[in-house]
Scaffold this active site. Structure first.
Site, short mmCIF file in Angstrom:
data_model
loop_
_atom_site.label_atom_id
_atom_site.label_comp_id
_atom_site.label_asym_id
_atom_site.label_seq_id
_atom_site.Cartn_x
_atom_site.Cartn_y
_atom_site.Cartn_z
N GLY A 10 38.83 41.75 33.47
CA GLY A 10 39.56 41.14 33.67
C GLY A 10 39.19 40.45 34.95
N ASP A 31 38.88 48.82 27.89
CA ASP A 31 39.35 47.42 28.38
C ASP A 31 40.13 46.84 26.48
OD1 ASP A 31 40.39 44.95 28.05
OD2 ASP A 31 39.76 44.30 30.49
N ASP A 58 42.52 50.44 23.93
CA ASP A 58 44.12 50.01 24.22
C ASP A 58 44.72 51.49 24.59
OD1 ASP A 58 46.34 49.10 24.51
OD2 ASP A 58 46.65 47.61 22.50
N SER A 124 52.42 44.19 42.84
CA SER A 124 52.12 42.53 42.93
C SER A 124 53.37 42.13 43.86
CB SER A 124 52.61 41.53 41.60
OG SER A 124 53.03 40.28 41.72
N ALA A 125 53.05 40.73 44.40
CA ALA A 125 54.29 40.77 45.33
C ALA A 125 55.03 39.96 44.89
CB ALA A 125 53.88 39.70 46.19
N TYR A 148 57.87 40.39 33.39
CA TYR A 148 56.62 40.79 34.05
C TYR A 148 56.75 42.23 34.96
CZ TYR A 148 52.59 40.27 36.72
OH TYR A 148 52.08 40.60 37.47
N LYS A 152 56.10 46.07 36.50
CA LYS A 152 55.76 46.39 38.19
C LYS A 152 56.62 46.67 38.49
CE LYS A 152 51.78 44.57 37.67
NZ LYS A 152 50.88 45.52 37.02
N PRO A 292 60.88 26.77 37.85
CA PRO A 292 62.75 27.36 38.16
C PRO A 292 62.32 28.70 38.19
CG PRO A 292 62.49 26.24 35.70
CD PRO A 292 61.12 25.72 36.67
P1 NAD Z 1 43.48 40.23 33.97
O1 NAD Z 1 44.42 39.65 32.55
O2 NAD Z 1 42.15 39.34 34.18
O3 NAD Z 1 43.03 41.46 33.49
C1 NAD Z 1 43.83 42.22 33.09
C2 NAD Z 1 43.01 43.46 32.37
O4 NAD Z 1 43.72 44.41 31.57
C3 NAD Z 1 42.44 42.41 30.58
O5 NAD Z 1 41.17 42.51 30.35
C4 NAD Z 1 43.05 42.58 29.36
O6 NAD Z 1 42.66 43.10 28.67
C5 NAD Z 1 43.07 44.67 30.13
N1 NAD Z 1 44.25 45.18 29.39
C6 NAD Z 1 46.01 44.23 29.35
N2 NAD Z 1 46.49 45.13 28.69
C7 NAD Z 1 45.67 46.31 27.83
C8 NAD Z 1 46.24 47.69 27.17
N3 NAD Z 1 46.65 47.73 26.58
N4 NAD Z 1 44.44 48.38 27.18
C9 NAD Z 1 43.81 47.98 27.72
N5 NAD Z 1 42.84 46.59 28.50
C10 NAD Z 1 44.14 45.64 28.77
O7 NAD Z 1 44.05 39.97 34.91
P2 NAD Z 1 44.26 39.95 36.23
O8 NAD Z 1 44.64 39.79 37.45
O9 NAD Z 1 43.09 40.86 36.60
O10 NAD Z 1 44.95 41.26 36.63
C11 NAD Z 1 44.87 42.47 36.81
C12 NAD Z 1 46.07 43.43 37.23
O11 NAD Z 1 46.86 42.28 38.35
C13 NAD Z 1 47.35 43.47 36.53
O12 NAD Z 1 48.05 44.23 36.16
C14 NAD Z 1 47.95 42.50 36.78
O13 NAD Z 1 49.25 42.37 37.09
C15 NAD Z 1 47.77 42.68 39.00
N6 NAD Z 1 48.47 40.96 39.80
C16 NAD Z 1 47.60 39.83 39.49
C17 NAD Z 1 48.47 38.89 40.15
C18 NAD Z 1 47.52 37.85 39.87
O14 NAD Z 1 47.70 36.66 40.27
N7 NAD Z 1 45.65 37.12 39.80
C19 NAD Z 1 48.62 38.86 41.25
C20 NAD Z 1 49.35 39.90 41.37
C21 NAD Z 1 49.26 40.89 40.45
N1 UFG Z 2 52.18 24.98 41.37
C1 UFG Z 2 52.48 23.90 41.00
N2 UFG Z 2 51.61 23.33 39.71
C2 UFG Z 2 50.93 23.82 38.83
C3 UFG Z 2 51.08 25.62 38.98
C4 UFG Z 2 51.86 26.23 40.68
O1 UFG Z 2 52.80 23.17 42.23
O2 UFG Z 2 50.80 23.94 38.20
C5 UFG Z 2 52.38 25.67 42.07
C6 UFG Z 2 54.18 26.49 42.30
O3 UFG Z 2 55.25 25.99 42.65
C7 UFG Z 2 53.63 27.27 43.91
C8 UFG Z 2 52.22 27.56 43.57
O4 UFG Z 2 51.74 26.57 43.67
O5 UFG Z 2 54.39 27.15 45.11
C9 UFG Z 2 51.90 28.96 42.76
O6 UFG Z 2 51.90 28.97 42.00
P1 UFG Z 2 51.16 30.13 41.46
O7 UFG Z 2 51.57 30.23 40.12
O8 UFG Z 2 49.50 30.23 41.37
O9 UFG Z 2 51.86 31.71 41.66
P2 UFG Z 2 52.97 32.22 41.94
O10 UFG Z 2 53.38 32.90 43.13
O11 UFG Z 2 54.14 31.13 40.89
O12 UFG Z 2 52.60 33.78 41.10
C10 UFG Z 2 51.77 34.58 41.37
C11 UFG Z 2 50.78 34.79 39.80
C12 UFG Z 2 52.54 35.88 40.17
C13 UFG Z 2 52.28 36.76 40.83
C14 UFG Z 2 52.44 35.95 42.25
C15 UFG Z 2 53.12 37.43 42.51
O13 UFG Z 2 51.68 33.80 38.99
O14 UFG Z 2 52.01 37.26 38.92
O15 UFG Z 2 51.75 35.68 41.93
O16 UFG Z 2 51.77 37.71 42.93
F1 UFG Z 2 53.37 37.37 41.07
#
Ligand code: NAD
Ligand code: UFG
Length: 337
Positions: A10, A31, A58, A124-125, A148, A152, A292
């Site tokens: 990922g 993965d 998985d 996550s935050a 979601y 976490k 929302p």
């Molecule tokens: P991503 O979806 O790119 O990576 C997650 C990976 O996990 C994917 O490759 C997916 O195929 C794999 N996966 C999911 N379920 C699985 C399972 N049951 N078995 C094996 N593999 C599995 O997401 P990312 O952005 O790289 O995020 C990584 C982690 O960080 C996640 O846990 C996500 O919740 C967390 N996180 C991400 C963000 C963000 O904004 N990207 C913010 C906060 C937390």
């Molecule tokens: N936004 C827009 N237009 C869009 C998408 C987002 O205006 O099409 C705005 C949102 O309203 C927000 C900011 O851009 O003000 C960031 O939005 P994101 O969707 O990029 O990120 P969020 O902070 O809402 O959420 C992300 C992840 C969550 C995670 C959180 C904190 O999606 O999973 O950051 O880590 F929990």
């Protein structure tokens, strides 16, 4: 040291895999590719010139995890695997609980069985829910606003209970703020399936001409230009935080949560401006209703990660946008050929 990287194909996992290999760690990636492509791992090999084992498996299937532990001498685990789309988690909550909770339970049970007790977990935050003020520190109250986020929070609780029952565990809960950007090679980056939910991947597709305009979710928030404020962190800086956390869990026991952000908040319109500069064209946008559940402002107090992990960030919002654009313009269809 051999490190199992779950979810390593990922977005964040692949960037972290590069740094682990560059630091001389042996890695084993698992993965199921539910939200990623095996091509990201080929590119990790290309960037680093190093090879590693990949299991397409998985984590919901415990026997598959056990097989990986039998076949490898794993010493620590970085657990990225999970489903992460907030909106989707509201429409199909059972899938989120099933996948994220069972994966983690199975993983921890097998780790316990093999006496491997060093774990870095992707939190996550979002676990701060609607924070009463900013910057947000790790001692703020925790809550969830969607399934979601609740997965976490539940996993953090499970891991705290696990440590309380057995003080031999060493666990880092990494609370990411908003990871964006891509590796500077332009070879790996974020490859969302379908229309992106998050701001920067959406802007990237507007910049690349795949989407017409950005919908800015509201301009009446109590922020400097009325649009939402977030703490964007370059995925390469974020990956570095995992190396620091791995060093921490390798040298001390306990369970600690760390914010990984930059401590700076930027509005949506500031991101639009930085991205326009990076790609050399205007990003068309329209102001629409608030999304929302969105909070007005969210950014980190980063002092704990700095003091206890020695973690700090170096890359700016402009770097994040330039690297995102390099990835997007070189790979308009992501990893798909
Ligand atoms: P991503 O979806 O790119 O990576 C997650 C990976 O996990 C994917 O490759 C997916 O195929 C794999 N996966 C999911 N379920 C699985 C399972 N049951 N078995 C094996 N593999 C599995 O997401 P990312 O952005 O790289 O995020 C990584 C982690 O960080 C996640 O846990 C996500 O919740 C967390 N996180 C991400 C963000 C963000 O904004 N990207 C913010 C906060 C937390
Ligand atoms: N936004 C827009 N237009 C869009 C998408 C987002 O205006 O099409 C705005 C949102 O309203 C927000 C900011 O851009 O003000 C960031 O939005 P994101 O969707 O990029 O990120 P969020 O902070 O809402 O959420 C992300 C992840 C969550 C995670 C959180 C904190 O999606 O999973 O950051 O880590 F929990």
């Amino acid at each position: 040291m051999a490190v199992l990287v779950t979810g390593g194909a990922g977005f964040i996992g692949s960037h972290t895999a590069i740094q682990l290999l560059e630091k001389g760690y042996d890695i084993i990636v698992v993965d199921n590719l539910v939200n990623s492509s095996v091509e990201s791992l080929n590119r990790v090999r290309r960037i680093t010139g190093k090879d590693f084992k990949f299991y397409e498996a998985d984590l919901v299937n415990k026997e598959e995890i056990r097989k990986i532990f039998i076949e490898n001498n794993i010493e620590a685990v970085i657990h990225f695997a999970g489903l992460k789309a907030v909106g989707e988690s509201v429409s199909i909550p059972l899938r989120y609980y099933h996948n994220n909770l069972l994966s983690t339970l199975n993983l921890c049970e097998v780790m316990e069985e093999f006496n491997i007790k060093k774990l870095v977990f992707s939190s996550s935050a979002t676990v701060y829910g609607n924070p009463s003020s900013v910057p947000i520190s790790e001692v703020f109250p925790l809550s969830a606003t969607n399934p979601y986020g609740r997965t976490k929070l539940m996993i953090e609780d499970i891991l705290r209970d696990l440590y309380a029952s057995d003080n031999d565990w060493s666990i880092a809960l990494l609370r990411y703020f908003n990871p964006i950007g891509a590796h500077s090679s332009g070879l790996i980056g974020e490859d969302p399936k379908g229309i992106p939910n998050n701001l920067v991947p959406y802007i990237a597709q507007v910049a690349g001409g795949k989407l017409d305009y950005l919908k800015v979710f509201g301009n009446t928030h109590p922020t400097k230009d009325g649009t939402g404020v977030r703490d964007y962190i370059h995925v390469v800086d974020l990956a570095g935080g995992h190396i620091k956390a791995l060093e921490k869990v390798s040298t001390s026991k306990g369970i600690e949560a760390y914010n990984l952000g930059t401590g700076n908040g930027y509005t949506v319109l500031e991101v639009v401006e930085a991205y326009s500069k990076a790609c050399g064209r205007e990003i068309p946008y329209k102001i629409v209703d608030n999304r929302p559940g969105d909070v007005a402002a969210c950014f980190a107090d980063t002092s704990k990660a700095k003091e206890e992990l020695g973690f700090s960030t170096t890359l700016t919002l402009q770097d994040m946008c330039m690297d995102s654009w390099k990835w997007q313009s070189n790979n308009p269809n992501g990893y798909e050929k």
